[in-house]
Design a protein around this motif. Structure first.
Motif, mmCIF file in Angstrom:
data_model
loop_
_atom_site.group_PDB
_atom_site.id
_atom_site.type_symbol
_atom_site.label_atom_id
_atom_site.label_comp_id
_atom_site.label_asym_id
_atom_site.label_seq_id
_atom_site.Cartn_x
_atom_site.Cartn_y
_atom_site.Cartn_z
ATOM 1 N N ALA A 1 52.742 47.483 44.706
ATOM 2 C CA ALA A 1 52.628 48.040 46.056
ATOM 3 C C ALA A 1 53.989 48.341 46.673
ATOM 4 C CB ALA A 1 51.845 47.078 46.948
ATOM 5 N N GLY B 1 43.796 42.757 45.015
ATOM 6 C CA GLY B 1 44.776 43.651 44.411
ATOM 7 C C GLY B 1 44.659 45.056 44.946
ATOM 8 N N GLY C 1 50.316 49.257 50.488
ATOM 9 C CA GLY C 1 51.718 49.395 50.125
ATOM 10 C C GLY C 1 52.207 50.820 50.280
ATOM 11 N N ASP D 1 45.620 41.273 39.834
ATOM 12 C CA ASP D 1 45.811 41.309 41.286
ATOM 13 C C ASP D 1 47.288 41.124 41.641
ATOM 14 O OD1 ASP D 1 43.222 41.837 42.055
ATOM 15 O OD2 ASP D 1 42.686 39.745 42.419
ATOM 16 N N GLU D 2 47.953 40.186 40.974
ATOM 17 C CA GLU D 2 49.375 39.954 41.241
ATOM 18 C C GLU D 2 50.217 41.150 40.805
ATOM 19 O OE1 GLU D 2 50.787 36.032 39.915
ATOM 20 O OE2 GLU D 2 48.665 35.482 39.721
ATOM 21 N N GLU E 1 49.829 43.735 43.476
ATOM 22 C CA GLU E 1 50.637 43.392 44.647
ATOM 23 C C GLU E 1 52.104 43.738 44.418
ATOM 24 O OE1 GLU E 1 49.860 39.279 45.272
ATOM 25 O OE2 GLU E 1 47.782 39.598 45.906
ATOM 26 N N ALA F 1 46.126 45.363 48.402
ATOM 27 C CA ALA F 1 47.589 45.408 48.334
ATOM 28 C C ALA F 1 48.075 46.792 47.938
ATOM 29 C CB ALA F 1 48.092 44.364 47.336
#
Length: 319
Positions: A231, A253, A260, A224-225, A228, A256
């Protein structure tokens, strides 16, 4: 998921296992195959070790015509690092002058689980083969990769159940002007993964890899990070294929990613082995597929409930 079969091809060549002593199997032309040199990880007394097999290979094959080499197993790979093999390969660079593809650690789970493979610093190996176009390594334990400049390398693949932050920073900070395909299996903290998206900053900025078209940040417990970070990452604009598969990607995620920068220029987006809800899966496909993006959302997963109120997610390849 485990690694259940050895490589079938490398650098566009079929992999051929260099035969045992006394074998009647005819040897192919030196430049027609990717030669796999592999010893037993659990060796009996009469078995050849990797060094002996490599010596026979050097003696029997026209090494100057060899285009690709696969290093399979070595004795006690779960306890003994690849350092001596790296040293042997470096010493042979004056004989293996045509090498374009090299893979280090092609072992299945029966040979050695991916996170048990003991690797070493591979930077000197890359420096010893400046004409190398493709390099892959399996196993993150003990792996070293310093920031380097390599002008020929087009493909770099690092498969692991857990990749250390220092290695991630070394790769991201390298100067690889010809690199087209980069694939990193970042893994889980249970097996040594301790990187954060910030460690990928030079890569995400798009400054070091001007030729990059295929980026895989896979098998990550922080997917997920990673999503992000992607994005808003400048590198995305030049990509054709983005691969965030095999990890713990969830709805946060995916939101994001969709919120983005545009992804409609991509040829493919691989999110397989994910933890997306059905609604989010449909949303991603509906947002991108009409623009010709091949969205791969196979192998949906369900978080496990341990009774602690938290949904536990797993990467595809850990141990």
């Amino acid at each position: 998921m485990t690694i259940g079969s050895p490589l079938q091809q490398l650098s566009g060549l079929p992999v051929f296992d260099f035969p045992e002593p006394g074998s009647t199997v005819p040897l192919p032309e030196a430049d027609a195959v990717a030669w796999r040199i592999s010893g037993p990880t659990y060796r009996d007394g009469d078995d050849e070790d990797w060094d002996q097999i490599f010596d026979r290979f050097l003696a029997q094959v026209d090494t100057k015509r060899v285009r690709a080499l696969v290093v399979g197993g070595w004795e006690d790979a779960y306890d003994t690092s690849s350092a001596e093999i790296v040293t042997r390969l470096i010493a042979a660079n004056s004989r293996l002058t045509g090498i374009e593809g090299l893979f280090l650690g092609d072992m299945t789970y029966e040979d050695c689980e991916i996170s048990w493979i003991q690797q070493s610093d591979v930077t000197p190996l890359l420096n010893a083969y400046p004409g190398l176009k493709g390099f892959g390594v399996r196993g993150g334990s003990g792996l070293g990769f310093e920031a380097i400049r390599h002008t020929a390398l087009e493909t770099l693949i690092v498969e692991s159940g857990g990749l250390g932050a220092e290695v991630v920073r070394g790769i991201a900070g390298s100067d690889l002007p010809s690199l087209v395909n980069l694939e990193l299996w970042l893994g889980t903290d249970e097996y040594g993964a301790d990187s954060v998206p910030g460690d990928l900053a030079p890569l995400l900025a798009g400054t070091n890899f001007p030729s990059l078209r295929h980026l895989g940040l896979r098998n990550s417990v922080i997917q997920d990070e990673i999503a992000e970070a992607m994005a808003g990452a400048p590198v995305v604009a030049r990509l054709e294929h983005l691969d965030l598969s095999m990890g713990t990607l969830g709805d946060l995620g995916a939101v994001a990613l969709l919120g983005g920068q545009p992804l409609t220029h991509l040829s493919s987006l691989d999110l397989s082995h994910h933890y997306l809800s059905e609604e989010m899966t449909e949303r991603v496909v509906d947002a991108l597929a009409p623009h010709g993006v091949r969205v791969v959302v196979d192998d949906p997963q369900q978080a496990e409930d341990w009774g602690d109120g938290e949904g536990h997610r797993y990467v595809a390849v850990g141990e």
